[in-house]
Design an enzyme around this catalytic site. Sequence first.
Site, mmCIF file in Angstrom:
data_model
loop_
_atom_site.group_PDB
_atom_site.id
_atom_site.type_symbol
_atom_site.label_atom_id
_atom_site.label_comp_id
_atom_site.label_asym_id
_atom_site.label_seq_id
_atom_site.Cartn_x
_atom_site.Cartn_y
_atom_site.Cartn_z
ATOM 1 N N ASN A 9 0.963 -1.102 -0.154
ATOM 2 C CA ASN A 9 0.023 -0.121 0.010
ATOM 3 C C ASN A 9 1.126 1.285 0.033
ATOM 4 O O ASN A 9 1.433 1.495 1.132
ATOM 5 C CB ASN A 9 -1.002 -0.092 1.192
ATOM 6 N N LYS A 11 0.197 4.198 -0.127
ATOM 7 C CA LYS A 11 -0.500 5.364 0.350
ATOM 8 C C LYS A 11 -0.181 6.889 -0.506
ATOM 9 O O LYS A 11 -0.311 6.359 -1.558
ATOM 10 C CB LYS A 11 0.176 5.785 1.677
ATOM 11 N N HIS A 98 -9.128 1.124 5.078
ATOM 12 C CA HIS A 98 -8.139 1.443 5.755
ATOM 13 C C HIS A 98 -8.204 2.500 6.951
ATOM 14 O O HIS A 98 -8.871 3.367 6.790
ATOM 15 C CB HIS A 98 -6.771 2.139 4.794
ATOM 16 N N GLU A 100 -6.527 4.904 7.786
ATOM 17 C CA GLU A 100 -6.168 6.291 7.636
ATOM 18 C C GLU A 100 -7.437 6.905 6.883
ATOM 19 O O GLU A 100 -7.823 8.066 7.049
ATOM 20 C CB GLU A 100 -4.883 6.249 6.724
ATOM 21 N N GLU A 170 -5.012 -4.862 10.479
ATOM 22 C CA GLU A 170 -4.155 -3.900 10.559
ATOM 23 C C GLU A 170 -4.448 -3.128 12.044
ATOM 24 O O GLU A 170 -5.047 -2.118 12.206
ATOM 25 C CB GLU A 170 -4.156 -2.892 9.470
ATOM 26 N N GLY A 176 2.982 2.228 10.719
ATOM 27 C CA GLY A 176 4.043 3.230 10.620
ATOM 28 C C GLY A 176 4.551 3.535 12.060
ATOM 29 O O GLY A 176 5.168 4.688 12.077
ATOM 30 N N SER A 216 3.732 -2.265 10.065
ATOM 31 C CA SER A 216 5.392 -2.541 10.345
ATOM 32 C C SER A 216 6.126 -3.622 9.991
ATOM 33 O O SER A 216 6.683 -3.948 10.715
ATOM 34 C CB SER A 216 5.860 -1.828 11.970
HETATM 35 P P1 13P Z 1 3.402 0.392 7.559
HETATM 36 O O1 13P Z 1 3.936 -0.910 7.141
HETATM 37 O O2 13P Z 1 4.020 1.488 7.096
HETATM 38 O O3 13P Z 1 3.233 0.229 9.086
HETATM 39 O O4 13P Z 1 2.040 0.394 7.253
HETATM 40 C C1 13P Z 1 0.830 -0.737 6.981
HETATM 41 C C2 13P Z 1 -0.194 -0.222 6.346
HETATM 42 O O5 13P Z 1 -1.021 0.674 6.775
HETATM 43 C C3 13P Z 1 -0.620 -0.913 5.240
HETATM 44 O O6 13P Z 1 -1.749 -0.461 4.666
#
Ligand code: 13P
Length: 253
Positions: A9, A11, A98, A100, A170, A176, A216
Amino acid sequence: MRTKIVAGNWKMNLDRDQSIQLVNAISAALQNHDLQGNRVMVFPPFVNISAAQQASNRDLRVEVGAQNMHQAASGAYTGEVSAQMLLSNEVTTVILGHSERREYFYESDALLKEKVDAAIAHGMEVVFCFGEKLEERNTGNHFKVVEDQLKKAIFHLHEGDWEKIILAYEPVWAIGTGMTASPEQAQEMHAFIRATIAQAYSREMAEGISILYGGSVKPGNAVEIFGKPDVDGGLIGGAALQAADFIAIIKAL
Ligand code: 13P
């Protein structure tokens, strides 16, 4: 046997040239790698999807999906993209739910249910994301939160629709932050998710659903996390932006 998947992903990262370079690097690394039926996907921002598709054309094993879509078929929704638009660009997989999107764009369970329905009605595949926040885990509510998210947005689907569903657990506190769930925590939650699906539908169906872990995942922890019986791969954020890291994670499958 359920499919194992490593999905990146991206982003809101990478410009057009960087997107092409990254897909080229992944494709090149996979030339001599036997995926053994596993799937590799990348999810660039809308504007770079077609560039990524063109870069992956030499090696169709890198699938390209979208990070979001609107629930309506068309209309006055400035800045939005519909299922039909994605399909007309040969995009057949979309990430929905997601954290976010839930947090920064106020996407509720009810809205996500509408988006899931629109995607399924168009025959699209959905990578449905969900997971608890830190305070929810610290207060022991993580199983309930996860069950609620699933029940409110996807448990109304018919059993046949689940052929198009990939789940991505997740935990928000692991995204992150570098603070990954331990392999045991991931396995515990994935087993719970599978049991919840088995209860709502059937054990046979639950056994066929791919449940990815996200939060992560790095080359250094992927082998251990993917080694757990109910973890069917990962949805990768930061580490999906570096070819070497992403390729190492693919090889960890
Ligand atoms: P990270 O791998 O940067 O923690 O992000 C995970 C994520 O949100 C994948 O959709």
